[in-house]
Design a protein around this motif. Structure first.
Motif, short mmCIF file in Angstrom:
data_model
loop_
_atom_site.label_atom_id
_atom_site.label_comp_id
_atom_site.label_asym_id
_atom_site.label_seq_id
_atom_site.Cartn_x
_atom_site.Cartn_y
_atom_site.Cartn_z
N VAL B 86 1.07 -1.22 -0.03
CA VAL B 86 0.02 0.04 0.13
C VAL B 86 0.81 1.20 -0.13
O VAL B 86 2.27 1.22 0.08
CB VAL B 86 -0.93 -0.02 1.20
N GLU B 87 0.21 2.27 -0.17
CA GLU B 87 1.09 3.77 -0.40
C GLU B 87 1.21 4.42 0.88
O GLU B 87 2.39 5.09 1.05
CB GLU B 87 0.36 4.75 -1.38
N SER B 88 0.20 4.11 1.76
CA SER B 88 0.39 4.93 3.21
C SER B 88 -0.12 4.39 4.38
O SER B 88 -0.92 3.14 4.15
CB SER B 88 -0.41 6.34 2.95
N GLN B 90 -2.47 5.13 6.24
CA GLN B 90 -4.12 5.26 6.24
C GLN B 90 -4.54 4.15 5.54
O GLN B 90 -5.76 3.59 5.79
CB GLN B 90 -4.23 6.69 5.70
N ASP B 91 -3.98 3.55 4.40
CA ASP B 91 -4.51 2.47 3.79
C ASP B 91 -4.35 1.27 4.42
O ASP B 91 -5.44 0.67 4.41
CB ASP B 91 -3.63 2.36 2.43
N ALA B 94 -7.59 1.30 6.54
CA ALA B 94 -8.75 1.22 5.82
C ALA B 94 -8.75 -0.14 5.57
O ALA B 94 -9.90 -0.79 5.64
CB ALA B 94 -8.57 2.12 4.35
N ILE B 95 -7.94 -1.07 5.16
CA ILE B 95 -7.99 -2.35 4.81
C ILE B 95 -8.16 -3.23 6.08
O ILE B 95 -8.88 -4.07 6.42
CB ILE B 95 -6.51 -2.71 4.45
N TYR B 105 1.91 -6.24 5.62
CA TYR B 105 1.82 -5.31 4.69
C TYR B 105 3.13 -4.69 4.35
O TYR B 105 4.39 -5.12 5.00
CB TYR B 105 0.91 -4.07 5.38
N ALA B 143 -2.05 -3.13 -3.95
CA ALA B 143 -2.99 -2.45 -3.40
C ALA B 143 -2.57 -0.79 -3.38
O ALA B 143 -3.15 0.07 -2.64
CB ALA B 143 -3.51 -2.81 -2.10
N THR B 144 -1.83 -0.43 -4.41
CA THR B 144 -1.43 0.94 -4.68
C THR B 144 -2.73 1.72 -5.21
O THR B 144 -3.85 1.06 -5.69
CB THR B 144 -0.29 1.30 -5.52
N ASN B 145 -2.94 3.01 -5.27
CA ASN B 145 -4.09 3.72 -5.55
C ASN B 145 -4.14 3.58 -7.12
O ASN B 145 -3.23 3.41 -7.82
CB ASN B 145 -4.12 5.12 -4.99
#
Lengths: 199, 199
Positions: B86-88, B90-91, B94-95, B105, B143-145
């Motif tokens: 993931v990028e951040s 916060q992601d 969310a997951i 992760y 799971a990048t944006n």
């Protein structure tokens, strides 16, 4: 899983700022951690210093770290005999920026609001009364906000001035400079008409 | 006249927060001074602690005050062999809130963006590569944006996985649950059609 305990604590602590909810606090925390740790450390220091040292000026009740604030210490302002009553330190700033007033201030830090338990003593009117008794003030300028509470506060202070035989005046209400008549509310227009001056 | 030096310093320091300009900073400073000095002092402490102690997790690069974060320490997650990119942080949150993913992760803390000087090393892909070589990861979930940079980053990482002979998959793009077809953009609809599954 949530964020790590310290990070969660930071996000929670940031929500003590007005207008900052959980999502904004997250954004702030990540921004500071990723991009501006130095800024955050200096904010931490300044915040601590400010909360420890800033109190109210003994004369005018505004926020200052000195016993008596810079404006109250100014000899020319003292000599002017003018005292402007405002509701908040931001109002002082707004008036000072006009560069047109060279007297002293008295900052109420609020307005009379009996429903919230805010009476004369809470906004420092006991202190104001003893200042009026000193006899060094020639005119009090009432610059509270033109709201119901502000008007009531102004009215109350005007009576204190009458008791101490000090002149009191209210700042003019009317059409703001640059405003257009058709968009001005009726109440303001009424004030503008009743406060008309000869040209 | 301006505000007292310490107050001016506080207002200035508060503008280091994202989305906070001079006027908001004034409002925050006065709010804290008038109503919440304790909150401000605790914010000052937490801010200092967080900036001093929060670093990146040695395994997944998320923010944590421990050497290795809670998720990376979890033995079941380790055993799953799944790694979600993931990028951040916060992601990750969310997951995690979906409760549907139980793997590990890897947090890029950004995405590839050569124009800003952000290459593979800046987003920790060297560390990811050596983790892929360890041979304990069976599948990488990208799971990048779904932005241009996010897609490019996913593509680049997919190649790293191919080199290390690790399966890589991309999360599905399509119509969000609860969305209405007529309001979905064409690009998303195209993805939804090309990613259709047999019922």
């Amino acid at each position: 899983m949530k964020f790590s305990p310290l990070l969660a604590e930071l996000i929670n602590a940031l929500t003590c700022l007005p207008g900052v909810g959980n999502k904004s606090a997250q954004r702030m925390a990540f921004h500071l951690l990723e991009r501006n740790r130095e800024g955050a450390l200096s904010l931490s220091n300044v915040l601590h210093n400010a909360m420890e040292h800033i109190t109210h000026c003994q004369r005018c009740r505004t926020f200052t770290e000195d016993e008596v604030c810079e404006i109250c210490r100014h000899p020319e302002r003292e000599a002017s005999g003018l005292l402007c009553i405002v509701e908040s330190p931001q109002d002082v700033l707004a008036i000072e920026q006009t560069l047109s007033y060279k007297g002293q201030y008295f900052v109420l830090m609020g307005h009379l609001s009996p429903i919230d338990g805010i009476g004369p003593d809470e906004i420092g009117l006991d202190k104001l009364e003893s200042r009026l008794q000193e006899g060094r003030i020639s005119e009090v300028i009432l610059a509270t906000n033109p709201t119901v509470e502000g008007e009531a506060t102004a009215h109350y202070i005007a009576q204190l001035c009458a008791n101490a035989s000090v002149d009191a005046s209210r700042i003019a209400h009317g059409v703001p400079v640059g405003g257009e008549l058709e968009y001005i509310d009726g109440n303001t227009l009424t004030h503008a008409f009743s406060g008309r001056r000869k040209v």
